[in-house]
Design an enzyme around this catalytic site. Sequence first.
Site, mmCIF file in Angstrom:
data_model
loop_
_atom_site.group_PDB
_atom_site.id
_atom_site.type_symbol
_atom_site.label_atom_id
_atom_site.label_comp_id
_atom_site.label_asym_id
_atom_site.label_seq_id
_atom_site.Cartn_x
_atom_site.Cartn_y
_atom_site.Cartn_z
ATOM 1 N NE ARG A 82 -0.967 0.043 4.935
ATOM 2 C CZ ARG A 82 -0.762 1.159 5.627
ATOM 3 N NH1 ARG A 82 -1.080 2.325 5.128
ATOM 4 N NH2 ARG A 82 -0.235 1.089 6.845
ATOM 5 C CB ILE A 112 5.366 5.372 -1.311
ATOM 6 C CG1 ILE A 112 4.887 6.815 -1.102
ATOM 7 C CG2 ILE A 112 6.621 5.345 -2.173
ATOM 8 C CD1 ILE A 112 5.848 7.686 -0.298
ATOM 9 C CG ASN A 172 8.190 1.853 0.775
ATOM 10 O OD1 ASN A 172 8.146 3.043 0.506
ATOM 11 N ND2 ASN A 172 7.108 1.176 1.175
ATOM 12 N N GLY A 194 7.954 2.041 6.566
ATOM 13 C CA GLY A 194 8.273 3.096 7.521
ATOM 14 C C GLY A 194 7.056 3.519 8.307
ATOM 15 C CE1 TYR A 214 9.182 8.898 8.628
ATOM 16 C CE2 TYR A 214 9.785 11.123 7.989
ATOM 17 C CZ TYR A 214 9.309 9.875 7.656
ATOM 18 O OH TYR A 214 8.958 9.592 6.351
ATOM 19 N N GLY A 222 9.431 14.006 -0.998
ATOM 20 C CA GLY A 222 8.787 15.095 -0.262
ATOM 21 C C GLY A 222 7.452 14.574 0.232
HETATM 22 P P1 NDP Z 1 2.132 4.041 4.542
HETATM 23 O O1 NDP Z 1 1.859 4.320 5.976
HETATM 24 O O2 NDP Z 1 1.093 4.341 3.531
HETATM 25 O O3 NDP Z 1 2.597 2.508 4.360
HETATM 26 C C1 NDP Z 1 3.600 1.997 5.197
HETATM 27 C C2 NDP Z 1 3.954 0.603 4.758
HETATM 28 O O4 NDP Z 1 5.022 0.124 5.592
HETATM 29 C C3 NDP Z 1 2.810 -0.379 4.879
HETATM 30 O O5 NDP Z 1 2.904 -1.319 3.844
HETATM 31 C C4 NDP Z 1 3.089 -1.033 6.233
HETATM 32 O O6 NDP Z 1 2.525 -2.346 6.352
HETATM 33 C C5 NDP Z 1 4.605 -1.111 6.183
HETATM 34 N N1 NDP Z 1 5.185 -1.216 7.521
HETATM 35 C C6 NDP Z 1 5.090 -0.342 8.549
HETATM 36 N N2 NDP Z 1 5.737 -0.815 9.621
HETATM 37 C C7 NDP Z 1 6.257 -2.021 9.275
HETATM 38 C C8 NDP Z 1 6.994 -3.009 9.949
HETATM 39 N N3 NDP Z 1 7.385 -2.872 11.237
HETATM 40 N N4 NDP Z 1 7.325 -4.141 9.292
HETATM 41 C C9 NDP Z 1 6.964 -4.305 7.997
HETATM 42 N N5 NDP Z 1 6.274 -3.412 7.296
HETATM 43 C C10 NDP Z 1 5.906 -2.274 7.925
HETATM 44 O O7 NDP Z 1 3.489 4.833 4.226
HETATM 45 P P2 NDP Z 1 3.913 5.646 2.922
HETATM 46 O O8 NDP Z 1 3.592 4.874 1.708
HETATM 47 O O9 NDP Z 1 3.424 7.031 3.070
HETATM 48 O O10 NDP Z 1 5.499 5.704 3.125
HETATM 49 C C11 NDP Z 1 6.370 4.762 2.554
HETATM 50 C C12 NDP Z 1 7.802 5.199 2.850
HETATM 51 O O11 NDP Z 1 8.030 6.498 2.320
HETATM 52 C C13 NDP Z 1 8.109 5.285 4.351
HETATM 53 O O12 NDP Z 1 9.431 4.873 4.581
HETATM 54 C C14 NDP Z 1 7.962 6.762 4.632
HETATM 55 O O13 NDP Z 1 8.689 7.143 5.749
HETATM 56 C C15 NDP Z 1 8.508 7.343 3.345
HETATM 57 N N6 NDP Z 1 8.080 8.700 3.095
HETATM 58 C C16 NDP Z 1 6.749 8.994 2.950
HETATM 59 C C17 NDP Z 1 6.367 10.289 2.679
HETATM 60 C C18 NDP Z 1 4.945 10.640 2.474
HETATM 61 O O14 NDP Z 1 4.702 11.838 2.260
HETATM 62 N N7 NDP Z 1 4.004 9.731 2.484
HETATM 63 C C19 NDP Z 1 7.350 11.365 2.578
HETATM 64 C C20 NDP Z 1 8.706 10.963 2.732
HETATM 65 C C21 NDP Z 1 9.046 9.665 2.985
HETATM 66 P P3 NDP Z 1 0.982 -2.515 6.867
HETATM 67 O O15 NDP Z 1 0.127 -2.039 5.712
HETATM 68 O O16 NDP Z 1 0.845 -3.959 7.122
HETATM 69 O O17 NDP Z 1 0.855 -1.644 8.074
#
Ligand code: NDP
Length: 240
Positions: A12, A14, A82, A84, A147, A178
């Site tokens: 899900r 990014i 990815n 986070g 973070y 971003g």
């Molecule tokens: P989301 O919250 O939409 O998705 C996070 C994803 O990471 C999910 O698939 C989640 O799984 C998985 N996840 C979280 N914790 C764990 C864990 N402990 N073990 C395994 N999987 C895990 O995040 P985004 O798509 O917004 O962000 C993706 C990346 O991009 C992250 O690293 C974020 O920090 C970075 N980022 C995002 C920005 C933004 O504006 N959105 C900006 C800059 C960086 P599950 O669905 O099962 O919870």
Amino acid sequence: MARVALVTGGQRGIGAAISEALQAAGRKVVASYAGNDAAAQAFTERTGIPCYKFDVGDFAACQAAVQKIEAEIGPIEVLVNNAGITRDAMMKRLTRDMWDQVIDTNLGSCYNMCKAVWDGMNARKFGRIVNIGSVNGQAGQMGQVNYAAAKSGIHGFTKALAQEGARNHVTVNAVAPGYVDTEMVRAVPEDVLAKIVARIPIGRLGKAEDIARGVVFLTADEAEFITGSTLSINGGQHMY
Ligand code: NDP
């Protein structure tokens, strides 16, 4: 044969866009996730991409998952770190637990996952690793000491590991998004988000696909000469 690409948090947000873009680029993609079974099931049904559930912050779980994926699908030749989380609070309210969770999940995960694939990639003399950082790791952001520290750490981690892998054609790069329109950002209060968008020269939030395009570029077989770099994809919000 198609190279196997593992995208953590790849079902899900990014990560899903990255998984689908890598699949469209001809990779055999595997996604991981933490606990959202419904999203994982829907994603697999829609794309055919298998999802594996494990905690990227847990060293032993990462070792076991990589072994399982490699036995079932094939050697991992492309890794996108990815997954986070955010646990935002000003320093006054930032607990030790919030600090640990964010450091373990965002930065510890890069060590855990790279460690699990590293020997294989180096032995095969091919690897593409991309770690997802953040503009807030580059520029800092109040309320995100944990973070920003984790994401900033990713950028140093990337440069150091890139030097170790280069001789074996294993490249390590980072992408620093971003603000991207995902659930993570939808959790930001509306008035705060409006102020953020006002600071983005392109005048909009990023789309997950904007980030995925950069990951496909850095993980291409032809991208061998790009290693240790950070690709900022932020609509011009922060330039350096
Ligand atoms: P989301 O919250 O939409 O998705 C996070 C994803 O990471 C999910 O698939 C989640 O799984 C998985 N996840 C979280 N914790 C764990 C864990 N402990 N073990 C395994 N999987 C895990 O995040 P985004 O798509 O917004 O962000 C993706 C990346 O991009 C992250 O690293 C974020 O920090 C970075 N980022 C995002 C920005 C933004 O504006 N959105 C900006 C800059 C960086 P599950 O669905 O099962 O919870």
